[in-house]
Design a protein around this motif. Structure first.
Motif, mmCIF file in Angstrom:
data_model
loop_
_atom_site.group_PDB
_atom_site.id
_atom_site.type_symbol
_atom_site.label_atom_id
_atom_site.label_comp_id
_atom_site.label_asym_id
_atom_site.label_seq_id
_atom_site.Cartn_x
_atom_site.Cartn_y
_atom_site.Cartn_z
ATOM 1 N N LEU A 20 0.834 -1.197 0.000
ATOM 2 C CA LEU A 20 0.000 0.000 0.000
ATOM 3 C C LEU A 20 0.869 1.248 0.000
ATOM 4 O O LEU A 20 1.890 1.301 0.682
ATOM 5 N N GLY A 21 0.431 2.242 -0.771
ATOM 6 C CA GLY A 21 1.136 3.525 -0.800
ATOM 7 C C GLY A 21 0.743 4.378 0.394
ATOM 8 O O GLY A 21 -0.178 4.050 1.146
ATOM 9 N N ASP A 22 1.442 5.497 0.566
ATOM 10 C CA ASP A 22 1.176 6.387 1.695
ATOM 11 C C ASP A 22 -0.252 6.920 1.672
ATOM 12 O O ASP A 22 -0.916 6.968 2.712
ATOM 13 N N ASP A 23 -0.727 7.334 0.482
ATOM 14 C CA ASP A 23 -2.090 7.860 0.409
ATOM 15 C C ASP A 23 -3.127 6.777 0.692
ATOM 16 O O ASP A 23 -4.161 7.024 1.297
ATOM 17 N N GLU A 24 -2.838 5.533 0.278
ATOM 18 C CA GLU A 24 -3.756 4.420 0.559
ATOM 19 C C GLU A 24 -3.811 4.111 2.050
ATOM 20 O O GLU A 24 -4.879 3.813 2.594
ATOM 21 N N LEU A 25 -2.671 4.189 2.723
ATOM 22 C CA LEU A 25 -2.635 3.949 4.169
ATOM 23 C C LEU A 25 -3.493 4.969 4.911
ATOM 24 O O LEU A 25 -4.264 4.607 5.808
ATOM 25 N N ASP A 26 -3.382 6.233 4.516
ATOM 26 C CA ASP A 26 -4.180 7.279 5.157
ATOM 27 C C ASP A 26 -5.673 7.074 4.878
ATOM 28 O O ASP A 26 -6.507 7.194 5.778
ATOM 29 N N HIS A 27 -5.990 6.757 3.639
ATOM 30 C CA HIS A 27 -7.390 6.551 3.242
ATOM 31 C C HIS A 27 -7.992 5.348 3.978
ATOM 32 O O HIS A 27 -9.105 5.420 4.508
ATOM 33 N N LEU A 28 -7.253 4.248 4.016
ATOM 34 C CA LEU A 28 -7.759 3.038 4.675
ATOM 35 C C LEU A 28 -7.840 3.197 6.183
ATOM 36 O O LEU A 28 -8.726 2.629 6.826
ATOM 37 N N ALA A 29 -6.948 3.979 6.779
ATOM 38 C CA ALA A 29 -7.007 4.206 8.221
ATOM 39 C C ALA A 29 -8.317 4.888 8.582
ATOM 40 O O ALA A 29 -8.985 4.497 9.548
ATOM 41 N N ALA A 30 -8.705 5.884 7.793
ATOM 42 C CA ALA A 30 -9.975 6.577 8.053
ATOM 43 C C ALA A 30 -11.160 5.637 7.849
ATOM 44 O O ALA A 30 -12.110 5.620 8.650
ATOM 45 N N GLN A 31 -11.118 4.836 6.789
ATOM 46 C CA GLN A 31 -12.225 3.910 6.518
ATOM 47 C C GLN A 31 -12.342 2.841 7.596
ATOM 48 O O GLN A 31 -13.441 2.528 8.062
ATOM 49 N N LEU A 32 -11.222 2.255 7.988
ATOM 50 C CA LEU A 32 -11.256 1.219 9.023
ATOM 51 C C LEU A 32 -11.732 1.780 10.354
ATOM 52 O O LEU A 32 -12.435 1.101 11.105
ATOM 53 N N ASP A 33 -11.375 3.014 10.641
ATOM 54 C CA ASP A 33 -11.841 3.645 11.868
ATOM 55 C C ASP A 33 -13.363 3.795 11.851
ATOM 56 O O ASP A 33 -14.034 3.539 12.856
ATOM 57 N N GLN A 34 -13.928 4.184 10.707
ATOM 58 C CA GLN A 34 -15.382 4.293 10.587
ATOM 59 C C GLN A 34 -16.049 2.926 10.743
ATOM 60 O O GLN A 34 -17.085 2.803 11.384
#
Length: 99
Positions: A20-34
């Motif tokens: 996963l790229g840096d932007d994907e990590l940030d995006h997935l962190a927000a989604q997983l938190d939701q």
């Protein structure tokens, strides 16, 4: 509940063997938190006096007793088949592999 961190997502990605790229990590962190927050809310609503359900409507299977009935013989069933072999329908091979 604490928010899932980017490092935790990176760790999960490594365990899952995902690059996963840096932007994907940030995006997935927000989604997983939701997702985790939504599951936590559902767990808060679930009460001890409510039985678990697998379907919204009560369903029951209808069974009938097994009965021996007259049916076609193998010869009758294969009578109009374009090809048969050892009392089975013969069909063209669709895979090159041996079974």
């Amino acid at each position: 509940m604490s928010a899932i961190t980017r490092d935790e997502v990176s760790h999960l990605a490594r365990l899952s063997r995902l690059a996963l790229g840096d932007d994907e990590l940030d995006h997935l962190a927000a989604q997983l938190d939701q997702i985790i927050s939504a599951v936590a809310r559902v767990q808060e609503v679930a009460a001890e006096d409510i039985p678990p359900t697998s379907h919204a409507l009560p369903l029951t299977n209808v069974y009938r007793p097994d009965e021996v009935r007259p049916c076609l013989t193998p010869e009758q069933a294969l009578a109009c088949a374009p090809a048969s072999e050892q009392q089975r329908f013969r069909v063209p091979r669709i895979l090159d592999e041996e079974a």
